[in-house]
Design an enzyme around this catalytic site. Sequence first.
Site, PDB file in Angstrom:
ATOM      1  N   THR A 127       0.854  -1.193   0.000  1.00  0.00           N
ATOM      2  CA  THR A 127       0.000   0.000   0.000  1.00  0.00           C
ATOM      3  C   THR A 127       0.886   1.238   0.000  1.00  0.00           C
ATOM      4  O   THR A 127       1.555   1.533   1.000  1.00  0.00           O
ATOM      5  CB  THR A 127      -0.916   0.037   1.239  1.00  0.00           C
ATOM      6  OG1 THR A 127      -1.689  -1.160   1.273  1.00  0.00           O
ATOM      7  CG2 THR A 127      -1.849   1.245   1.173  1.00  0.00           C
ATOM      8  N   LYS A 202      -7.205   1.981  -2.945  1.00  0.00           N
ATOM      9  CA  LYS A 202      -6.790   1.390  -1.663  1.00  0.00           C
ATOM     10  C   LYS A 202      -6.776   2.446  -0.548  1.00  0.00           C
ATOM     11  O   LYS A 202      -7.228   2.207   0.569  1.00  0.00           O
ATOM     12  CB  LYS A 202      -5.404   0.751  -1.842  1.00  0.00           C
ATOM     13  CG  LYS A 202      -4.780   0.212  -0.570  1.00  0.00           C
ATOM     14  CD  LYS A 202      -5.578  -0.907   0.052  1.00  0.00           C
ATOM     15  CE  LYS A 202      -5.000  -1.300   1.415  1.00  0.00           C
ATOM     16  NZ  LYS A 202      -5.905  -2.174   2.162  1.00  0.00           N
ATOM     17  N   LYS A 270      -0.079   5.297   8.457  1.00  0.00           N
ATOM     18  CA  LYS A 270       0.570   5.613   7.166  1.00  0.00           C
ATOM     19  C   LYS A 270      -0.485   5.791   6.074  1.00  0.00           C
ATOM     20  O   LYS A 270      -0.430   6.733   5.276  1.00  0.00           O
ATOM     21  CB  LYS A 270       1.547   4.471   6.829  1.00  0.00           C
ATOM     22  CG  LYS A 270       2.212   4.501   5.471  1.00  0.00           C
ATOM     23  CD  LYS A 270       1.620   3.508   4.480  1.00  0.00           C
ATOM     24  CE  LYS A 270       1.601   2.072   4.909  1.00  0.00           C
ATOM     25  NZ  LYS A 270       1.004   1.150   3.937  1.00  0.00           N
TER      26      LYS A 270
HETATM   27  N1  NDP Z   1      -1.532  -6.409   7.608  1.00  0.00           N
HETATM   28  C1  NDP Z   1      -2.622  -6.104   6.928  1.00  0.00           C
HETATM   29  O1  NDP Z   1      -3.759  -6.377   7.359  1.00  0.00           O
HETATM   30  C2  NDP Z   1      -2.531  -5.449   5.595  1.00  0.00           C
HETATM   31  C3  NDP Z   1      -1.421  -4.748   5.184  1.00  0.00           C
HETATM   32  N2  NDP Z   1      -1.415  -4.145   3.960  1.00  0.00           N
HETATM   33  C4  NDP Z   1      -0.245  -3.415   3.486  1.00  0.00           C
HETATM   34  O2  NDP Z   1       0.694  -4.384   3.078  1.00  0.00           O
HETATM   35  C5  NDP Z   1       2.022  -3.939   3.313  1.00  0.00           C
HETATM   36  C6  NDP Z   1       2.744  -4.928   4.210  1.00  0.00           C
HETATM   37  O3  NDP Z   1       2.008  -5.026   5.398  1.00  0.00           O
HETATM   38  P1  NDP Z   1       2.296  -6.151   6.504  1.00  0.00           P
HETATM   39  O4  NDP Z   1       2.724  -7.415   5.870  1.00  0.00           O
HETATM   40  O5  NDP Z   1       1.141  -6.121   7.395  1.00  0.00           O
HETATM   41  O6  NDP Z   1       3.514  -5.467   7.246  1.00  0.00           O
HETATM   42  P2  NDP Z   1       4.795  -6.046   7.967  1.00  0.00           P
HETATM   43  O7  NDP Z   1       5.258  -4.914   8.791  1.00  0.00           O
HETATM   44  O8  NDP Z   1       4.508  -7.355   8.607  1.00  0.00           O
HETATM   45  O9  NDP Z   1       5.796  -6.325   6.760  1.00  0.00           O
HETATM   46  C7  NDP Z   1       6.478  -5.280   6.148  1.00  0.00           C
HETATM   47  C8  NDP Z   1       7.500  -5.843   5.197  1.00  0.00           C
HETATM   48  O10 NDP Z   1       8.269  -4.752   4.669  1.00  0.00           O
HETATM   49  C9  NDP Z   1       9.657  -5.021   4.915  1.00  0.00           C
HETATM   50  N3  NDP Z   1      10.394  -3.778   5.095  1.00  0.00           N
HETATM   51  C10 NDP Z   1      10.091  -2.756   5.919  1.00  0.00           C
HETATM   52  N4  NDP Z   1      10.976  -1.755   5.778  1.00  0.00           N
HETATM   53  C11 NDP Z   1      11.894  -2.169   4.863  1.00  0.00           C
HETATM   54  C12 NDP Z   1      13.036  -1.588   4.279  1.00  0.00           C
HETATM   55  N5  NDP Z   1      13.445  -0.355   4.618  1.00  0.00           N
HETATM   56  N6  NDP Z   1      13.708  -2.285   3.358  1.00  0.00           N
HETATM   57  C13 NDP Z   1      13.288  -3.535   2.996  1.00  0.00           C
HETATM   58  N7  NDP Z   1      12.206  -4.146   3.502  1.00  0.00           N
HETATM   59  C14 NDP Z   1      11.506  -3.473   4.420  1.00  0.00           C
HETATM   60  C15 NDP Z   1       9.669  -5.876   6.160  1.00  0.00           C
HETATM   61  O11 NDP Z   1      10.908  -6.523   6.277  1.00  0.00           O
HETATM   62  P3  NDP Z   1      11.462  -6.988   7.721  1.00  0.00           P
HETATM   63  O12 NDP Z   1      10.792  -8.282   7.992  1.00  0.00           O
HETATM   64  O13 NDP Z   1      12.919  -7.083   7.543  1.00  0.00           O
HETATM   65  O14 NDP Z   1      11.056  -5.906   8.708  1.00  0.00           O
HETATM   66  C16 NDP Z   1       8.491  -6.790   5.874  1.00  0.00           C
HETATM   67  O15 NDP Z   1       8.847  -7.796   4.960  1.00  0.00           O
HETATM   68  C17 NDP Z   1       1.878  -2.525   3.911  1.00  0.00           C
HETATM   69  O16 NDP Z   1       1.982  -1.602   2.873  1.00  0.00           O
HETATM   70  C18 NDP Z   1       0.470  -2.546   4.494  1.00  0.00           C
HETATM   71  O17 NDP Z   1      -0.079  -1.256   4.574  1.00  0.00           O
HETATM   72  C19 NDP Z   1      -2.462  -4.255   3.090  1.00  0.00           C
HETATM   73  C20 NDP Z   1      -3.566  -4.948   3.442  1.00  0.00           C
HETATM   74  C21 NDP Z   1      -3.713  -5.552   4.739  1.00  0.00           C
HETATM   75  O1  SSN Z   2      -4.668  -2.414   4.595  1.00  0.00           O
HETATM   76  C1  SSN Z   2      -5.247  -3.159   5.395  1.00  0.00           C
HETATM   77  C2  SSN Z   2      -6.630  -3.531   5.182  1.00  0.00           C
HETATM   78  C3  SSN Z   2      -7.164  -4.463   6.192  1.00  0.00           C
HETATM   79  C4  SSN Z   2      -8.502  -4.954   5.753  1.00  0.00           C
HETATM   80  O2  SSN Z   2      -8.928  -4.680   4.616  1.00  0.00           O
HETATM   81  O3  SSN Z   2      -9.128  -5.660   6.562  1.00  0.00           O
END
Ligand code: NDP
Ligand code: SSN
Length: 326
Positions: A127, A202, A270
């Site tokens: 996102t 989104k 964010k």
């Molecule tokens: N969780 C949710 O319900 C949802 C999340 N999203 C979106 O999806 C994306 C991921 O979310 P989510 O999986 O929950 O988040 P996490 O925080 O669990 O994962 C984030 C990922 O980004 C990596 N990362 C962060 N900073 C850096 C960097 N500087 N360089 C390289 N890699 C980096 C992390 O690596 P490391 O493991 O090393 O920290 C990890 O793999 C976000 O944009 C979020 O807004 C969308 C829908 C639903």
């Molecule tokens: O970006 C996160 C969305 C979470 C959701 O759709 O339930």
Amino acid sequence: MCSTFCSSIPRHLNLTSMMIMKPRAQAITEPPSRVGFLGIGIMGSPMAHNLLKAGVDVTIWNRTKSKCDPLISLGAKYKPSPEEVAASCDVTFAMLADPQSALDVACGKHGAVNGMDSGKGYVDVSTVDGDTSKLISGHIKSTGALFLEAPVSGSKKPAEDGQLIFLTAGDKNLYDTVASLLDIMGKSKFYLGNVGNGAAMKLVVNMIMGSMMASFSEGLLLGEKVGLDPDVLVQVVSQGAISAPMYSIKGPSMIQSRYPTAFPLKHQQKDLRLALGLAESVSQPTPIAAAANELYKVAKSHGLSDQDFSAVIEALKSKFQHSETN
Ligand SMILES: NC(=O)C1=CN([C@@H]2O[C@H](COP(=O)(O)OP(=O)(O)OC[C@H]3O[C@@H](n4cnc5c(N)ncnc54)[C@H](OP(=O)(O)O)[C@@H]3O)[C@@H](O)[C@H]2O)C=CC1
Ligand SMILES: O=CCCC(=O)O
């Protein structure tokens, strides 16, 4: 009939958008044979796992390598940089935290761009804002490769269950190529036209969600203070016109001040920040989202960044209100 129906669809979505529900059969029709996945976090891990379970040849990378280990033990291949993943795969997905990390992983030193070439594709499911997505798209496409933005609606559980909703935009050829992979990870997919439209969709959806959760939190605390049983309040909310799965899923644990992380609070803040930027860019007033954003910022300042976003309720509790004014 058609003209009545079509005229009810917003004009900017009318020609470029379509929603395709997941077909019942899960057969993969001509998928890319080697698929990369960058970012093995809360979302990336179950998404890549579902590809593996479907028999897809998956190569992964994560900044913190140890998070790759469970998937490697299930058969995923590993490469030590985004560049090497992209170079060894036909299509590479990226699920990163925020605009900066999405940009770094795609375009930074040893970033995926260095491994791209014509005939390959890059699908960013993180996102981010439209400008970041366009920047990444420009770099990817300068190599001759194709680009698709495809942020997802749905959280940890839908990711585990292959029930995500993909909001895609960019190269239609790439959309068609990865359709069967999106069907493995999701229940539906929208193609929204030019890069930026998926990000905008989104951010608007998550802006609404962030405000809904802040409002729900206020209601729970007010109800409790005037002596209402919060469990009954959640039941009432869940049966009426404002019913949303989010309330019945998160409500019971919020009542117990428990916030097991599905969607980290820092990511919700964010998304509100990015949505407010989007609103600013078209002079659209969004006072409710702006107020909600302040609440998430307070929650972050009290160390709740990595809790679930439902922990925003803590920012409304008197201990935090007092510490803000003292
Ligand atoms: N969780 C949710 O319900 C949802 C999340 N999203 C979106 O999806 C994306 C991921 O979310 P989510 O999986 O929950 O988040 P996490 O925080 O669990 O994962 C984030 C990922 O980004 C990596 N990362 C962060 N900073 C850096 C960097 N500087 N360089 C390289 N890699 C980096 C992390 O690596 P490391 O493991 O090393 O920290 C990890 O793999 C976000 O944009 C979020 O807004 C969308 C829908 C639903
Ligand atoms: O970006 C996160 C969305 C979470 C959701 O759709 O339930």
